[in-house]
Every structure is written in C-alpha cells, then in structure tokens.
Scaffold this motif. Structure first.
Motif, PDB file in Angstrom:
ATOM      1  N   UNK A  82     -14.137  -0.804   4.285  1.00 34.39           N
ATOM      2  CA  UNK A  82     -15.026  -1.970   4.357  1.00 34.39           C
ATOM      3  C   UNK A  82     -14.281  -3.287   4.412  1.00 34.39           C
ATOM      4  N   UNK A  83     -12.964  -3.263   4.199  1.00 37.15           N
ATOM      5  CA  UNK A  83     -12.181  -4.484   4.260  1.00 37.15           C
ATOM      6  C   UNK A  83     -12.337  -5.356   3.022  1.00 37.15           C
ATOM      7  N   UNK A  84     -11.748  -6.564   3.079  1.00 40.32           N
ATOM      8  CA  UNK A  84     -11.746  -7.485   1.953  1.00 40.32           C
ATOM      9  C   UNK A  84     -12.007  -8.903   2.442  1.00 40.32           C
ATOM     10  N   UNK A  91      -1.830  -6.406  -0.705  1.00 37.21           N
ATOM     11  CA  UNK A  91      -0.582  -6.594   0.031  1.00 37.21           C
ATOM     12  C   UNK A  91       0.518  -5.710  -0.533  1.00 37.21           C
ATOM     13  N   UNK A  92       1.561  -5.527   0.253  1.00 33.32           N
ATOM     14  CA  UNK A  92       2.768  -4.901  -0.265  1.00 33.32           C
ATOM     15  C   UNK A  92       3.349  -5.812  -1.357  1.00 33.32           C
ATOM     16  N   UNK A  93       4.196  -5.252  -2.230  1.00 36.15           N
ATOM     17  CA  UNK A  93       4.754  -6.046  -3.324  1.00 36.15           C
ATOM     18  C   UNK A  93       6.252  -5.797  -3.477  1.00 36.15           C
ATOM     19  N   UNK A  94       6.998  -6.892  -3.636  1.00 35.49           N
ATOM     20  CA  UNK A  94       8.406  -6.820  -3.996  1.00 35.49           C
ATOM     21  C   UNK A  94       8.586  -7.451  -5.368  1.00 35.49           C
ATOM     22  N   UNK A  95       9.180  -6.695  -6.285  1.00 36.73           N
ATOM     23  CA  UNK A  95       9.409  -7.162  -7.651  1.00 36.73           C
ATOM     24  C   UNK A  95      10.913  -7.302  -7.889  1.00 36.73           C
ATOM     25  N   UNK A  96      11.339  -8.519  -8.240  1.00 40.09           N
ATOM     26  CA  UNK A  96      12.750  -8.777  -8.524  1.00 40.09           C
ATOM     27  C   UNK A  96      13.096  -8.338  -9.944  1.00 40.09           C
ATOM     28  N   UNK A  97      14.209  -7.638 -10.070  1.00 36.56           N
ATOM     29  CA  UNK A  97      14.678  -7.164 -11.360  1.00 36.56           C
ATOM     30  C   UNK A  97      15.267  -8.326 -12.157  1.00 36.56           C
ATOM     31  N   UNK A  98      14.707  -8.588 -13.340  1.00 41.69           N
ATOM     32  CA  UNK A  98      15.185  -9.685 -14.187  1.00 41.69           C
ATOM     33  C   UNK A  98      16.346  -9.289 -15.094  1.00 41.69           C
ATOM     34  N   UNK A  99      16.820  -8.051 -14.963  1.00 34.13           N
ATOM     35  CA  UNK A  99      17.978  -7.542 -15.700  1.00 34.13           C
ATOM     36  C   UNK A  99      17.704  -7.355 -17.196  1.00 34.13           C
ATOM     37  N   UNK A 100      16.434  -7.330 -17.574  1.00 38.89           N
ATOM     38  CA  UNK A 100      16.074  -7.128 -18.985  1.00 38.89           C
ATOM     39  C   UNK A 100      14.874  -6.199 -19.130  1.00 38.89           C
ATOM     40  N   UNK A 101      14.742  -5.278 -18.155  1.00 42.49           N
ATOM     41  CA  UNK A 101      13.623  -4.325 -18.100  1.00 42.49           C
ATOM     42  C   UNK A 101      12.297  -4.983 -17.777  1.00 42.49           C
ATOM     43  N   UNK A 102      12.345  -6.187 -17.207  1.00 40.29           N
ATOM     44  CA  UNK A 102      11.140  -6.822 -16.667  1.00 40.29           C
ATOM     45  C   UNK A 102      11.407  -7.220 -15.222  1.00 40.29           C
ATOM     46  N   UNK A 103      10.305  -7.445 -14.501  1.00 44.24           N
ATOM     47  CA  UNK A 103      10.382  -7.783 -13.080  1.00 44.24           C
ATOM     48  C   UNK A 103       9.474  -8.977 -12.777  1.00 44.24           C
ATOM     49  N   UNK A 104       9.809  -9.717 -11.734  1.00 45.46           N
ATOM     50  CA  UNK A 104       8.993 -10.832 -11.264  1.00 45.46           C
ATOM     51  C   UNK A 104       8.513 -10.544  -9.851  1.00 45.46           C
ATOM     52  N   UNK A 105       7.213 -10.692  -9.607  1.00 46.74           N
ATOM     53  CA  UNK A 105       6.643 -10.476  -8.277  1.00 46.74           C
ATOM     54  C   UNK A 105       7.048 -11.647  -7.373  1.00 46.74           C
TER      55      UNK A 105
END
Length: 560
Positions: A82-84, A91-105
């Motif tokens: 039905x679409x949006x 959308x696709x997602x890229x999450x950057x590794x914050x080097x502390x077991x967390x990520x930023x979109x």
C-alpha cells in the motif's frame, strides 16, 4: 570387584573429560535497543502476505565504512504494497560504531536514504581507492553506492554503466575478481520474473497452497530469470559480459544468495548460488574469462537423495580443518539443511546426516560458519522464520516467529545442537532473514547481526566465558583487489591448520566483517600464516602472537 570398580570409575572419568572438553561457553545477548539500533525493518504485511514479494526479506552487513578499525552496521529495508505517505517511507540504515557498544544512525548524513523492496548487499572496493563500496539489489532497480571516503556515499549506478531502465528482481550479488586483474567485477543473480498486476492471489493456483491453507503463490509456477556478470573496466564503469562468460546460459533456476569460493583449489574464484525450489548452481571459473555450470558433477546441485531443495542462505567454511572449503546451505521447512563436505578432488559429499543435522521444523535463512568459542573449530548459527504468517493459527508446529539455531562443532565431523543453552538472543522467537557475523566490539569473539521481518534487528553480543585465544586478520590487496576478495588465509599451529576465504556476500543476502577471525584454543601464537592472494601470489608470515588484530598488506607483511 575392585577391578570392576576401577574400570567403571575410569569410564566415568573419561566421559566427564570428554563432556568437559565439549562444554560450549557461549551466550548471546541482544543489545540492539541499548546500542541504538532500533529502527524497524518493514517488509510486507505483518499478519498475512498476499504476494511472494512480501516474503523474502533482506540482508544486513558488518563493514567498516570509515576505516577506523571498528565495524559498522548496515541494514537493508523493504516496504509495503500500500506504500507510505511522502517522507514517511522506510529506508536502509547505516549505523556508525561509536567504539563503546553503541551506534549512531548516520543514514541521512552520508546520503544513503533509499526505499523499495530491498534484497541483498554486497561490499567491496570496486575502484581500489581504499574505501568499501556498496552494491544493493532490489525488486525494481539495483544501486551501486560509491564510498567517497569523506563520510559520504554517491549513487553511481548509471555512471558505472549498470542498467537502470527496467525492472528485475535482483537477489544475490557478489563482487569477484574472476579474471585476477586486480579489479573487482560484479555478479548479480535474479530471483524470478514478477509483476504485481498479473500475479495470482493466494489460493488461486496450484502453487498457492501450503498444507492445504491458501498462501501467496510461488516460486514454482512463476517464470525464472537469468544471472548476470559485469566486468570492471578499471575506469569506474562496468561492461555486461553475461553471455560471453557463460553466466547467463544457466537458466530455469530461482537464484538467491551468491558467494565466492575456490571450491577446487586451483587459485581461481568460482561462484556458488543457492537456488530456491530448483537445483543450486556451481559456476566453475575456467581461467579464461568464462564459467561452466558444474553443479551436477561437483555434487552441489541436489541432496544425497537426488532432490532439489529450496536453497535460501549459504556459507563457506572449512569445518573439518582439512584445507578445502565446505558448503552449508539452508532450506524450507520439512527439509534438512545440507552440509556439503569437500573431498578435495573437485566434488562434494552430502554429510548432513552424518554431521548430526536434524532440524526440519523451521524455514531456515541466513547462516554462517564462525568459531564462537575460539576453540579452533568453526561452529554454525542459522536464523529462521516462516514465510506464511497465516498458517500458524492452523498448525502451531509451524510458527511464524521461531528461534535461532546454534550448533557446536565437536571437532570430529559432527555438530551438537546447543541452541537451548545459547541465551535469550538465540531462543527469543523472531521471523528473521539475513544475518552477518563480525566482532563489532573488538573483544576477540564473533558477534551476530540479524534482520527481522517488521521488527528492529537483533545485535547479538557474544558473551564468551573462555580463556581460549584468537587472532583477527585484515587483508589489504595491492596487486590483488584492495578488498582482497577471493584471497585465502591458512594458519598453521604445529600439525594443525585452519583455512578461511575472503568473501563479499554470504549467509542470506548479507556481508560479514572482512576481518578473518580464527580461534586458537590454548595456543598463544600462530606458527605460520599463509596468504594466497586473489591473484594467486603466496605470502608467508611466521610466529604471529595471539589475541590481536593484525592488518596485512600484500607484499609488505603486517602493518605496525
């Protein structure tokens, strides 16, 4: 009596020793929410699926897009019939590794926003500029994203000469340097020909029922498509060589996940494609720019009973440490996954039953060989999920959401199902598709990223309780392609050896951390590390200490 007691005590002692040696000290915990990976992967209807386009789901990837030594997370996405509303599309997602077991979109920031029926992801540095690029397959239009190296990606599909003017259902894809010229070429599989406007509805055809329940139709009964191969011209463009190479000559198959492997140990990269409801395909590289389908003579087309299987995911590994790559492939419910043991002589044997695999209840998808407990033997994890949400209310034994399956490699040719002791990250029911393997927290053990249908992903942290040692190896090609795809790493410790290959796509439509992770058991160093680069050159490094991440540049050895 004393003698009998002694014998009895000795037997019990030996049993306890074997039991203790086979303890699996791995627990997986899902930390996706607290890590910041919380966006839902939308894919078709939640409680019912009208068409096959809604069922297959998509892949995920661990890859270091910014070259900081910490693997980032990429998640494909889908949509709904039905679409949006505009601006609200998934959308696709890229999450950057914050080097502390967390990520930023960072999806919007890096220019990767895209909506559609996503399928697979292949990662590779096609322009050899030192930055890993993305090729994504879709129902509709595939896309090539060039990593510009400044934190941004650019859609170069049209500029690269890849087709953008007609609709196909792209499925598996992999970068491969099939001619060993140091530049990554591109293999693209197509699942089947599909059009919503003409597709039959549930229960309206011979292939539109499952166990008597009306369900979405296919793949049987729908027209197949052909696979494609694009040659890298070295100037940022590709040329279609599908016919010339023999790739497009193989037809009549529903192609899914594609993976690069040198199955016959001749130093040239071959391609294996898991196919749904038809025989799977082994493309042998003829070393002259052409490929031949040798799936039948290599024993990788069917199972030992001569039956075609519903191939979904596929992984390559050397489970018996004999130096030859073996194949593990997943299938539909009521069928065994298959373990193809490489004979080392150009053909495979079906070792599934001998190895102890007996799960047939679940539809199985993404899978991977990985040494989760660092004991020197590659284990297996597989994700599951039914394609027919409607069936569960009639047959409770075929749930829509189901657990992951975790198998411990016992080191004797057999695997043990240890799913029940693998933690909530294994046992909590989900309807999953793609999964990727890598060490996202750089703590020396292999973690898992899992795509879930209409739910957020799982980020399964491996909480390993073991004193076993390990070694992680990143290859950088110079004469070979920079991603080192198609290269092979063999480590030797005394008389023991392990082997791994560098691949671009694996599991189900997914991509693993490019770093090759080896468990070393109690050994504190690798005596000899042998790299056969993608161009065939061989490099040997001796006496490499355990418990470290090393980067090896072709011709320069270990970088300090």
């Amino acid at each position: 009596m004393k003698k009998l007691l002694f014998v009895f005590t000795t037997i019990i002692g030996l049993q306890n020793f074997v039991w203790s040696q086979n303890q699996f000290s791995v627990t997986f915990i899902d930390i996706a929410k607290e890590a910041g990976i919380s966006e839902t992967t939308v894919y078709g209807g939640v409680d019912s699926k009208k068409y096959i386009i809604e069922t297959n789901g998509c892949g995920v990837a661990f890859f270091d897009y910014d070259n900081d030594g910490w693997t980032d997370v990429f998640v494909m996405n889908g949509t709904r019939l039905e679409g949006f509303p505009k601006g609200k599309e998934p959308t696709i997602h890229l999450y950057k590794n914050n080097k502390n077991s967390t990520f930023t979109d960072v999806t919007e920031k890096v220019g990767l926003r895209r909506t559609g029926w996503g399928s697979g992801v292949a990662v590779g540095d096609y322009d050899n500029d030192g930055n890993e690029d993305l090729f994504l397959t879709y129902y509709g239009q595939n896309v090539l994203y060039r990593n510009k190296g400044n934190g941004n990606f650019e859609d170069v599909t049209k500029k690269a000469g890849l087709p953008v003017d007609y609709i196909r259902w792209g499925s598996g894809a992999t970068f491969i340097d099939y001619d060993r010229d140091g530049k990554l070429d591109l293999f693209v599989a197509n699942y089947l020909k599909f059009d919503v406007a003409t597709a039959p509805e549930p229960g309206k055809g011979g292939n539109c029922f499952w166990k008597g329940i009306p369900v979405n139709c296919g793949p049987k009964g729908l027209p197949t498509d052909t696979n494609l191969l694009y040659h890298n011209n070295g100037d940022g463009t590709f040329t279609d060589v599908s016919e010339k190479s023999g790739i497009a000559k193989v037809g009549g198959r529903y192609s899914m996940t594609a993976i690069v492997t040198d199955f016959n140990n001749d130093g040239w990269q071959d391609i294996y494609v898991a196919c749904d409801s038809t025989s799977s395909t082994m493309y042998r590289n003829n070393q002259d720019g052409t490929f031949t389908d040798v799936s039948l003579e290599s024993g990788t087309a069917y199972n030992e009973d001569g039956n075609a299987q519903a191939g979904m995911g596929v992984t390559i590994g050397d489970y018996d440490n004999d130096g030859s790559p073996d194949i593990f492939k997943t299938h539909f419910a009521d069928d065994l996954p298959i373990l193809y043991k490489n004979s080392g002589r150009g053909f495979f044997d079906d070792a599934s039953r001998m190895a102890g695999f007996d799960h047939t209840r679940y539809v199985q998808w993404g899978t991977g060989f990985a040494d989760f407990d660092n004991d020197g033997w590659e284990d297996i994890l597989t994700v599951t999920g039914n394609v027919y949400p409607e069936v569960e209310k009639y047959f409770k034994e075929y749930p829509h959401r189901s657990p992951r399956l975790l198998y411990q490699n016992l080191g004797n040719g057999r695997f043990k199902d240890v799913s029940a002791m693998g933690g909530t990250g294994i046992t909590e029911p989900k309807s999953s598709r793609g999964c990727a393997f890598g060490d996202f927290d750089n703590d020396g053990d292999v973690d898992v990223l899992v795509m879930n249908m209409n739910e957020p992903p799982l980020l399964l942290r491996n909480d390993l309780k073991s004193e076993n040692n390990w070694l992680s190896i990143k290859l950088i090609g110079t004469k070979s392609n920079r991603s080192a795809i198609g290269s092979r790493v063999t480590i030797k410790i005394g008389e023991q050896k392990q082997m791994q290959e560098v691949t671009s796509q694996t599991s189900y439509y997914s991509h693993n951390d490019f770093r090759q992770h080896f468990g070393l058991g109690k050994n504190k160093q690798v005596d000899e590390l042998v790299i056969r680069w993608a161009n065939g050159d061989v490099e040997t490094i001796k006496n490499v200490a355990a418990n470290q991440f090393v980067t090896i540049k072709e011709g320069a050895g270990i970088l300090k």
